[in-house]
Write a protein that holds these residues in place. Structure first.
Motif, PDB file in Angstrom:
ATOM      1  N   ALA A  31      -2.069   0.520  -6.084  1.00  0.00           N
ATOM      2  CA  ALA A  31      -1.790  -0.365  -7.218  1.00  0.00           C
ATOM      3  C   ALA A  31      -2.557   0.046  -8.472  1.00  0.00           C
ATOM      4  O   ALA A  31      -2.676  -0.742  -9.410  1.00  0.00           O
ATOM      5  CB  ALA A  31      -2.124  -1.805  -6.840  1.00  0.00           C
ATOM      6  N   ASP A  32      -3.049   1.287  -8.514  1.00  0.00           N
ATOM      7  CA  ASP A  32      -3.847   1.762  -9.640  1.00  0.00           C
ATOM      8  C   ASP A  32      -2.944   2.099 -10.831  1.00  0.00           C
ATOM      9  O   ASP A  32      -2.140   3.033 -10.756  1.00  0.00           O
ATOM     10  CB  ASP A  32      -4.634   3.004  -9.216  1.00  0.00           C
ATOM     11  N   PRO A  33      -3.041   1.364 -11.944  1.00  0.00           N
ATOM     12  CA  PRO A  33      -2.170   1.624 -13.091  1.00  0.00           C
ATOM     13  C   PRO A  33      -2.392   2.995 -13.718  1.00  0.00           C
ATOM     14  O   PRO A  33      -1.471   3.569 -14.305  1.00  0.00           O
ATOM     15  CB  PRO A  33      -2.513   0.493 -14.064  1.00  0.00           C
ATOM     16  N   GLU A  34      -3.597   3.545 -13.623  1.00  0.00           N
ATOM     17  CA  GLU A  34      -3.865   4.869 -14.171  1.00  0.00           C
ATOM     18  C   GLU A  34      -3.080   5.931 -13.408  1.00  0.00           C
ATOM     19  O   GLU A  34      -2.556   6.882 -14.004  1.00  0.00           O
ATOM     20  CB  GLU A  34      -5.361   5.168 -14.128  1.00  0.00           C
ATOM     21  N   ILE A  35      -3.006   5.777 -12.090  1.00  0.00           N
ATOM     22  CA  ILE A  35      -2.217   6.721 -11.297  1.00  0.00           C
ATOM     23  C   ILE A  35      -0.736   6.542 -11.594  1.00  0.00           C
ATOM     24  O   ILE A  35       0.016   7.516 -11.697  1.00  0.00           O
ATOM     25  CB  ILE A  35      -2.506   6.528  -9.795  1.00  0.00           C
ATOM     26  N   ASP A  36      -0.304   5.285 -11.754  1.00  0.00           N
ATOM     27  CA  ASP A  36       1.087   5.022 -12.127  1.00  0.00           C
ATOM     28  C   ASP A  36       1.447   5.782 -13.405  1.00  0.00           C
ATOM     29  O   ASP A  36       2.502   6.418 -13.495  1.00  0.00           O
ATOM     30  CB  ASP A  36       1.313   3.524 -12.361  1.00  0.00           C
ATOM     31  N   ALA A  37       0.582   5.676 -14.387  1.00  0.00           N
ATOM     32  CA  ALA A  37       0.841   6.321 -15.673  1.00  0.00           C
ATOM     33  C   ALA A  37       0.841   7.837 -15.547  1.00  0.00           C
ATOM     34  O   ALA A  37       1.671   8.530 -16.149  1.00  0.00           O
ATOM     35  CB  ALA A  37      -0.212   5.873 -16.699  1.00  0.00           C
ATOM     36  N   MET A  38      -0.073   8.354 -14.746  1.00  0.00           N
ATOM     37  CA  MET A  38      -0.167   9.802 -14.561  1.00  0.00           C
ATOM     38  C   MET A  38       1.096  10.371 -13.929  1.00  0.00           C
ATOM     39  O   MET A  38       1.591  11.436 -14.309  1.00  0.00           O
ATOM     40  CB  MET A  38      -1.374  10.124 -13.676  1.00  0.00           C
ATOM     41  N   LEU A  39       1.654   9.645 -12.967  1.00  0.00           N
ATOM     42  CA  LEU A  39       2.819  10.148 -12.244  1.00  0.00           C
ATOM     43  C   LEU A  39       4.057  10.253 -13.130  1.00  0.00           C
ATOM     44  O   LEU A  39       4.991  10.997 -12.801  1.00  0.00           O
ATOM     45  CB  LEU A  39       3.122   9.240 -11.048  1.00  0.00           C
TER      46      LEU A  39
END
Length: 330
Positions: A31-39
């Protein structure tokens, strides 16, 4: 270790403190938004995004297995399974060249886990999709056991020989024999299963450092073959690594009357208050949770996030309650 966890856990090597630490870490990562954005940031190196995407996919599968090992109710595992499958689907939609190559021991075991858990948890609708994640290039490996398992479920995959003789020869034999010989083949498979996994990344993980993320040892494919071939597991159901209750659950799902309506998940709309502390998600498609967050009891559910194509008011569905209660309506 609390008495409740000791009674509930299915994996005897699992320690509560490390289990909780590992589960919490994986949940936060998913649920990490930073990883979401990176992907979704195409300015980031493609290889880096692919590695991160793959890690999120296989960690969601580890988390599903870990929840099972820790004693989560079987009915509640459906949501975790759907989430794991959705993560794999997202990964392969973004990186279609990264198919599972059956000559790799880890990839082969991923296929066994994914297929077995889909069937045993009553999510057979995912089987054709799982098949698309497997490379059919002869150079990547075409396997007779994988072909036979998918074929039993109506999906055709190429394969005439067994790639990994150890330990899968016994499991393949169980699909070719009957009666006592079939039961003996299954028992032999379970005896040799763990030793035959020594080339997999998770082998002996429980002996590593305490934060290594040990998630349990299970031969889910033994339960799958037991179910699909209708084998009496009385002679081996108490053997180590056999998920007996999951095999029973899969049998119950298969025997349920056609058209039987399952009780709906507990859900609330945007603006309503959270009735139970725990993890809640928003569905993008049947069985595929794409937005997940932890909520405390009394929190107000927010609107959806536009990037996940669920902008505006949405329905939040409970995936797991902190109090261990049911996730479906009474």
């Amino acid at each position: 270790m609390s008495e409740l966890f000791e009674q509930r856990r299915r994996e005897p090597l699992l320690q509560e403190v490390y289990y909780e630490q590992s589960v919490n870490f994986k949940e936060k990562n998913l649920a990490d938004p930073e990883i979401d954005a990176m992907l979704t940031d195409l300015s980031i190196d493609n290889a880096r995004r692919k590695r991160t995407s793959w890690r999120r996919a296989y960690k969601s599968l580890e988390l599903l297995i870990q929840r099972y090992s820790g004693g989560a109710p079987l009915a509640d595992l459906e949501a975790y399974a759907a989430r794991a499958f959705a993560q794999f689907q997202r990964h392969y939609a973004a990186f279609s060249d990264a198919k599972l190559k059956l000559w790799e021991p880890d990839a082969y075991q991923y296929v066994m886990w994914l297929l077995s858990l889909a069937v045993l948890l009553g999510l057979k609708e995912w089987v054709p999709t799982i098949a698309t994640w497997i490379s059919t290039d002869p150079e990547d490996g075409q396997d007779v056991l994988v072909s036979r398992l998918f074929g039993r479920l109506g999906v055709s995959l190429p394969g005439e020989s067994l790639i990994h003789d150890k330990p899968y020869a016994d499991l393949l034999r169980a699909t070719e024999t009957h009666g006592e010989a079939q039961q003996q083949a299954m028992a032999n498979y379970l005896k040799r299963w763990y030793g035959g996994m020594k080339d997999c990344y998770w082998f002996d993980l429980h002996k590593e450092r305490t934060d290594a993320g040990f998630f349990g040892y299970w031969s889910f494919e033994a339960g799958l073959v037991t179910l699909l071939w209708g084998i009496d597991d009385g002679s081996y159901r108490e053997m180590r690594f056999y998920p007996k209750d999951l095999a029973d659950f899969g049998r119950e799902q298969a025997m349920a009357p056609q058209g039987e309506v399952q009780k709906p998940h507990i859900s609330r709309r945007t603006g309503e208050r959270c009735p139970y502390a725990g993890r809640w998600g928003v569905l993008e498609s049947p069985g595929a949770f794409v937005q997940e967050r932890m909520f405390r009891k009394g929190d107000v559910f927010p609107e959806g996030i536009g990037r996940d194509r669920q902008e505006g008011p949405v329905t939040w569905i409970v995936m797991g309650r902190e109090d261990g209660g049911p996730t479906r309506e009474a």
